[in-house]
Design a protein around this motif. Sequence first.
Motif, PDB file in Angstrom:
ATOM      1  N   PHE B 187      -7.343 -10.312  -2.294  1.00 32.05           N
ATOM      2  CA  PHE B 187      -6.065  -9.672  -2.579  1.00 32.05           C
ATOM      3  C   PHE B 187      -4.933 -10.700  -2.584  1.00 32.05           C
ATOM      4  O   PHE B 187      -4.872 -11.565  -1.717  1.00 32.05           O
ATOM      5  CB  PHE B 187      -5.842  -8.642  -1.471  1.00 32.05           C
ATOM      6  CG  PHE B 187      -4.543  -7.906  -1.511  1.00 32.05           C
ATOM      7  CD1 PHE B 187      -4.368  -6.832  -2.373  1.00 32.05           C
ATOM      8  CD2 PHE B 187      -3.510  -8.241  -0.644  1.00 32.05           C
ATOM      9  CE1 PHE B 187      -3.177  -6.118  -2.379  1.00 32.05           C
ATOM     10  CE2 PHE B 187      -2.317  -7.532  -0.644  1.00 32.05           C
ATOM     11  CZ  PHE B 187      -2.149  -6.471  -1.513  1.00 32.05           C
ATOM     12  N   VAL B 188      -4.049 -10.601  -3.581  1.00 31.17           N
ATOM     13  CA  VAL B 188      -2.864 -11.459  -3.606  1.00 31.17           C
ATOM     14  C   VAL B 188      -1.641 -10.554  -3.571  1.00 31.17           C
ATOM     15  O   VAL B 188      -1.411  -9.763  -4.487  1.00 31.17           O
ATOM     16  CB  VAL B 188      -2.834 -12.348  -4.867  1.00 31.17           C
ATOM     17  CG1 VAL B 188      -1.580 -13.223  -4.866  1.00 31.17           C
ATOM     18  CG2 VAL B 188      -4.085 -13.200  -4.953  1.00 31.17           C
ATOM     19  N   PHE B 189      -0.885 -10.654  -2.486  1.00 33.05           N
ATOM     20  CA  PHE B 189       0.288  -9.803  -2.300  1.00 33.05           C
ATOM     21  C   PHE B 189       1.377 -10.205  -3.284  1.00 33.05           C
ATOM     22  O   PHE B 189       1.488 -11.364  -3.688  1.00 33.05           O
ATOM     23  CB  PHE B 189       0.779  -9.934  -0.849  1.00 33.05           C
ATOM     24  CG  PHE B 189       1.959  -9.060  -0.526  1.00 33.05           C
ATOM     25  CD1 PHE B 189       1.901  -7.689  -0.746  1.00 33.05           C
ATOM     26  CD2 PHE B 189       3.116  -9.610   0.003  1.00 33.05           C
ATOM     27  CE1 PHE B 189       3.001  -6.881  -0.446  1.00 33.05           C
ATOM     28  CE2 PHE B 189       4.212  -8.809   0.308  1.00 33.05           C
ATOM     29  CZ  PHE B 189       4.153  -7.450   0.083  1.00 33.05           C
ATOM     30  N   VAL B 190       2.211  -9.241  -3.658  1.00 33.54           N
ATOM     31  CA  VAL B 190       3.276  -9.506  -4.630  1.00 33.54           C
ATOM     32  C   VAL B 190       4.373 -10.383  -4.060  1.00 33.54           C
ATOM     33  O   VAL B 190       5.229 -10.856  -4.807  1.00 33.54           O
ATOM     34  CB  VAL B 190       3.912  -8.188  -5.154  1.00 33.54           C
ATOM     35  CG1 VAL B 190       2.878  -7.370  -5.912  1.00 33.54           C
ATOM     36  CG2 VAL B 190       4.501  -7.368  -4.015  1.00 33.54           C
ATOM     37  N   THR B 191       4.359 -10.630  -2.790  1.00 38.21           N
ATOM     38  CA  THR B 191       5.433 -11.306  -2.033  1.00 38.21           C
ATOM     39  C   THR B 191       6.616 -10.354  -1.873  1.00 38.21           C
ATOM     40  O   THR B 191       6.675  -9.305  -2.524  1.00 38.21           O
ATOM     41  CB  THR B 191       5.959 -12.617  -2.682  1.00 38.21           C
ATOM     42  OG1 THR B 191       6.824 -12.292  -3.782  1.00 38.21           O
ATOM     43  CG2 THR B 191       4.819 -13.505  -3.160  1.00 38.21           C
ATOM     44  N   GLU B 192       7.544 -10.728  -0.978  1.00 39.46           N
ATOM     45  CA  GLU B 192       8.793  -9.968  -0.879  1.00 39.46           C
ATOM     46  C   GLU B 192       9.614 -10.242  -2.141  1.00 39.46           C
ATOM     47  O   GLU B 192       9.417 -11.251  -2.819  1.00 39.46           O
ATOM     48  CB  GLU B 192       9.563 -10.401   0.380  1.00 39.46           C
ATOM     49  CG  GLU B 192       8.820 -10.146   1.697  1.00 39.46           C
ATOM     50  CD  GLU B 192       8.552  -8.676   1.960  1.00 39.46           C
ATOM     51  OE1 GLU B 192       9.357  -7.827   1.532  1.00 39.46           O
ATOM     52  OE2 GLU B 192       7.511  -8.362   2.584  1.00 39.46           O
ATOM     53  N   PRO B 193      10.516  -9.336  -2.487  1.00 39.36           N
ATOM     54  CA  PRO B 193      11.281  -9.525  -3.726  1.00 39.36           C
ATOM     55  C   PRO B 193      12.170 -10.761  -3.676  1.00 39.36           C
ATOM     56  O   PRO B 193      12.607 -11.182  -2.606  1.00 39.36           O
ATOM     57  CB  PRO B 193      12.119  -8.251  -3.820  1.00 39.36           C
ATOM     58  CG  PRO B 193      12.158  -7.699  -2.432  1.00 39.36           C
ATOM     59  CD  PRO B 193      10.874  -8.097  -1.789  1.00 39.36           C
ATOM     60  N   GLN B 194      12.436 -11.314  -4.842  1.00 41.09           N
ATOM     61  CA  GLN B 194      13.355 -12.451  -4.916  1.00 41.09           C
ATOM     62  C   GLN B 194      14.804 -11.986  -4.779  1.00 41.09           C
ATOM     63  O   GLN B 194      15.660 -12.742  -4.335  1.00 41.09           O
ATOM     64  CB  GLN B 194      13.184 -13.197  -6.242  1.00 41.09           C
ATOM     65  CG  GLN B 194      12.085 -14.261  -6.213  1.00 41.09           C
ATOM     66  CD  GLN B 194      10.708 -13.659  -6.290  1.00 41.09           C
ATOM     67  OE1 GLN B 194      10.438 -12.874  -7.171  1.00 41.09           O
ATOM     68  NE2 GLN B 194       9.851 -14.016  -5.362  1.00 41.09           N
ATOM     69  N   SER B 195      15.063 -10.756  -5.200  1.00 33.01           N
ATOM     70  CA  SER B 195      16.450 -10.276  -5.190  1.00 33.01           C
ATOM     71  C   SER B 195      16.496  -8.781  -4.927  1.00 33.01           C
ATOM     72  O   SER B 195      15.527  -8.062  -5.208  1.00 33.01           O
ATOM     73  CB  SER B 195      17.130 -10.547  -6.543  1.00 33.01           C
ATOM     74  OG  SER B 195      17.287 -11.921  -6.773  1.00 33.01           O
ATOM     75  N   LEU B 196      17.618  -8.336  -4.401  1.00 32.02           N
ATOM     76  CA  LEU B 196      17.930  -6.912  -4.368  1.00 32.02           C
ATOM     77  C   LEU B 196      19.011  -6.653  -5.408  1.00 32.02           C
ATOM     78  O   LEU B 196      19.985  -7.409  -5.502  1.00 32.02           O
ATOM     79  CB  LEU B 196      18.440  -6.511  -2.977  1.00 32.02           C
ATOM     80  CG  LEU B 196      17.425  -6.658  -1.832  1.00 32.02           C
ATOM     81  CD1 LEU B 196      18.050  -6.181  -0.516  1.00 32.02           C
ATOM     82  CD2 LEU B 196      16.157  -5.872  -2.113  1.00 32.02           C
ATOM     83  N   LEU B 197      18.808  -5.610  -6.188  1.00 29.81           N
ATOM     84  CA  LEU B 197      19.730  -5.313  -7.287  1.00 29.81           C
ATOM     85  C   LEU B 197      20.597  -4.102  -6.945  1.00 29.81           C
ATOM     86  O   LEU B 197      20.116  -3.136  -6.340  1.00 29.81           O
ATOM     87  CB  LEU B 197      18.950  -5.017  -8.574  1.00 29.81           C
ATOM     88  CG  LEU B 197      17.976  -6.085  -9.079  1.00 29.81           C
ATOM     89  CD1 LEU B 197      17.385  -5.651 -10.415  1.00 29.81           C
ATOM     90  CD2 LEU B 197      18.641  -7.438  -9.219  1.00 29.81           C
TER      91      LEU B 197
END
Lengths: 580, 580
Positions: B187-197
């Motif tokens: 499994f490869v996690f999507v990571t935390e988001p780069q930004s909040l919009l």
Amino acid sequence: MSRRPLLLLAALVCVCSSMLLGAAEAKTHHHTWDISYQYKSLDCFEKLAVTVNGESPGPTIHAARGDTVVVTVRNKLETENTAIHWHGIRQIGTPWADGVSGVTQCPILPGETFTYRFVVDRAGTYLYHAHYGMQRVAGLNGMIVVTEPAGAAVEPFTYDGEHTVLLGDWWHKSVYEQATGLSSNPFVFVTEPQSLLINGRGTAFNCSQLGAPTGSACNASSSCALPPAAALFTFVPGKTYLVRIGSLASLSSLSFEIEGHSMTVVEADGHYVKPFVVRNLFVYSGETYSVLVKADQDPARNYWAASHIVGRDTTKTPIGKAVVSYSSGANGLTTPPPTAPPAGPVWNDTAIRVAQSRAIVAHPAHVIPAPARPDRTLLLLNKQARVDGHLKWAINGVSLAFPSTPFLVSMKRGLTGAYDPRPPPDTYTAAGADGVNATVRSAAYRLGLGSVVDVVLQNAEMLSGGNRSETHPWHLHGHDFWVLAHGDGEFDPAADGGRLVLDGRDGQDRPIMKNTVPLHPHGWTAIRFRADNPGVWLFHCHLEAHVYMGMGVVFEEGVDKVGRLPASIMGCGRSKGLRH
Amino acid sequence: MSRRPLLLLAALVCVCSSMLLGAAEAKTHHHTWDISYQYKSLDCFEKLAVTVNGESPGPTIHAARGDTVVVTVRNKLETENTAIHWHGIRQIGTPWADGVSGVTQCPILPGETFTYRFVVDRAGTYLYHAHYGMQRVAGLNGMIVVTEPAGAAVEPFTYDGEHTVLLGDWWHKSVYEQATGLSSNPFVFVTEPQSLLINGRGTAFNCSQLGAPTGSACNASSSCALPPAAALFTFVPGKTYLVRIGSLASLSSLSFEIEGHSMTVVEADGHYVKPFVVRNLFVYSGETYSVLVKADQDPARNYWAASHIVGRDTTKTPIGKAVVSYSSGANGLTTPPPTAPPAGPVWNDTAIRVAQSRAIVAHPAHVIPAPARPDRTLLLLNKQARVDGHLKWAINGVSLAFPSTPFLVSMKRGLTGAYDPRPPPDTYTAAGADGVNATVRSAAYRLGLGSVVDVVLQNAEMLSGGNRSETHPWHLHGHDFWVLAHGDGEFDPAADGGRLVLDGRDGQDRPIMKNTVPLHPHGWTAIRFRADNPGVWLFHCHLEAHVYMGMGVVFEEGVDKVGRLPASIMGCGRSKGLRH
């Protein structure tokens, strides 16, 4: 059970058995392919590829002439459709299996299964690839090798072993990114490829060229070193190899060579060539060749196999590299060749490329006679155009848009409104067909079934860049064509038309049949084919960016003679709700 | 023309006119949307977004209660399908317009046009977004604002102006890359988001954090500076604003606040709330709220509007920032606030989040009475599982796979083989339903039409990470539900069941209806709804990665009572060839 049905049953068994016996020599090859995205590092840069059973390129399909190939395609992409074209297979009697979304079928949706079934009726080297948007460039491609059946007529050459070489180019941007740029205003070019691939490996990519940051997808670790990561071909000293070469490059015209070894060209697109010897072979996207290579060099060292871009001025794309190793040598398979890779031909020497194109003629013992004259001639101008500010490629002023209902279904079933019923113009001298006033249309040429058609492809200059003119490899679906002539400048029907009349006198080289032929810069290429395969067929520039921008035409011939269409090709556009 | 047809015509005109008169107050709003990929720099990093008419987020749809909304969707993606869900709209009588590929319709193919037509039957704040694979995360999203019709019953609050705030999170990798990692083994996690919009803008992204090389897609130029690139909200001093807030975050639970201003919560998911005041509002993906904000602060300076991730330990994602500016102030719109952005709540304080969830109860003057007891109770365990080595989310041991034929079509038309006819278990205590032996299935719960159903969502620990447990916002299609209780630990039918019996005595807070509710870490959430909307409806965790990994269930109720299905929802899977 009365006696009569029993007799009937016995008769049926008899008939079936004899049918089976009759077909005993022809085999059916079943393949099940899962199409999915996978992370791949084909050139050391990790990116998504569309794969067949997890691999890109997909597996080579092997069959003998007359065999049936059955490929069950399971679309495991999440939101993206697919369709697979069997490039060079004429699909006689099975036009619905040609695999062109918008022309011969609805696309295969995620979660769905579609079965391609077709006969490979001629020995030779062929290809397969996605034929939907620019999906081919995402990695769904591979080779088809059709051999003569055991005991059948022998090929006009001998060899001891075989290798397959699939050439390609590769980008680090997704096809979505490429396509969005191409269709944007202002136009954003896809750039030259980051790598050239040989059998799906491109080890030359240098992470530092990207200026790649730490932790990025670029991986210059040992997994990317030249052997074992490069494609590797093993020679036994003294033996002769048939090397089957094909290109599914997206954009690049290529030259292929094996350092220190000459190559004798013996097959092109499934037809035997009057043999000729080259040091490097020009291969255009969609073409295949077989060459004979004798393992006659010093077995104590390894050699480069290399591909180079020609026809475009590129300094940013590294040479495509693979390794040829003599099995008996002391060098081992992991030793790079001691020499620098070959420099390749001069990129802008068009004359040597035209000369090779002209050298490709039919093997004297395997001539398929061409009709002396055509019933109809299409003179197709290849020209860039601007439509509503967007850069397009137009043929006689018409830029092809793939309709949402496949031509084969809408034409066979008479669905109006699914395509533009006005055929494009036969010549570019027709009013409004010059490309300046181009329109985007979903239209098709209607050809008389059985008629002989000449197509003269006329090159032109680009909209910008002075007198620059590009190489366009044109590929015809559903047919092979005779390659009549490669001419310079503008085709003049009065002066050049005579060159297209075949008198068939002895001793003259005869035109070879192919399915893909280059249109060289500032020149013209004339082909002839018999419109004898009922169906609807795409004819297009095989550069993916170009056909995406509309560089293709569609031929309909005898669609009323096409058998009952399978329900599996329907469901999209106006074919929703159709059962056959 | 004889006299009889004329009379008939006159009668028809009469009937039509009176129909038009009868519908005079209810309007029909027509929208035509082109869905396409465009290069966007929502947070200064240029990447492809799926856009509506070239924009992400798409336009806000405005309508009044009782109006009809018609959205003609033209899929201009090249190889990718789409489907759009109207989040919070119950689609009473139009279950085929719910926009969930695989549940209520076949996806819309490239080149095709699909028309959604539905009535917005309740004032409130709603959302729309792609509901196909993880496509929502690629940018196809927006808001729907339904107001009371002029002259209708007045809302239980007053205000002078309105603002809409759409919260989201944003990744630089494509959804293909995210999805491929989630479905890979390992499994490869999507990571935390780069930004909040906030309203599609995330100006806080810092190119140097990426270690972005020269010439890359990261663009820290002036176009990315805080105002004008950030979302900007203008206040007139002394006025009160209704701020409609919704979240379509992919992964993040969010807290929203406006520096220096308190917010009075008055609406949640289209239902009036017993007002309560907060400094920050927790908003889970799929939820909407309206808050009243009084412009009562110093107008001479600007203020931050900010979103923060809660429930996950993230230091890499910058705060989402927008600017509130007083129109009469001397500060101008381009001056950043003089203060540091608010720090936000402690990310792992679950208690304050549960407390807010419990504070959301029905406005006393707008109570919709819930049935006292259910006819059936589903006890649904939310658990991670491994299936053939792949990480999945399973509900009572069943991980949902979206079938290639929409449930609505296969169930209504009795297409066998299109889905798994065995409903999933009603409780996780049923044998084999614990998630350890999970299976991937396309199955649905069959609910009695008109029956009252309780669902107790039971949280669990993650497969790894000690006693970690995540927040899951669950969203029900086609219905609102009463939020009965948020409990801690494991639900005990004997001890906790009594809390779900509503005695309706005076003075007690009454449960509010919502369409999305959080299931808090280590806790349980109980909801009740009446299965009174014939159709097939998805109920799922609104985190995109989770539903992609199977975290959802499907409810069928009265599918035999659904009207004639439109042909436009068919064409895929086993619905190929169906006409209605």
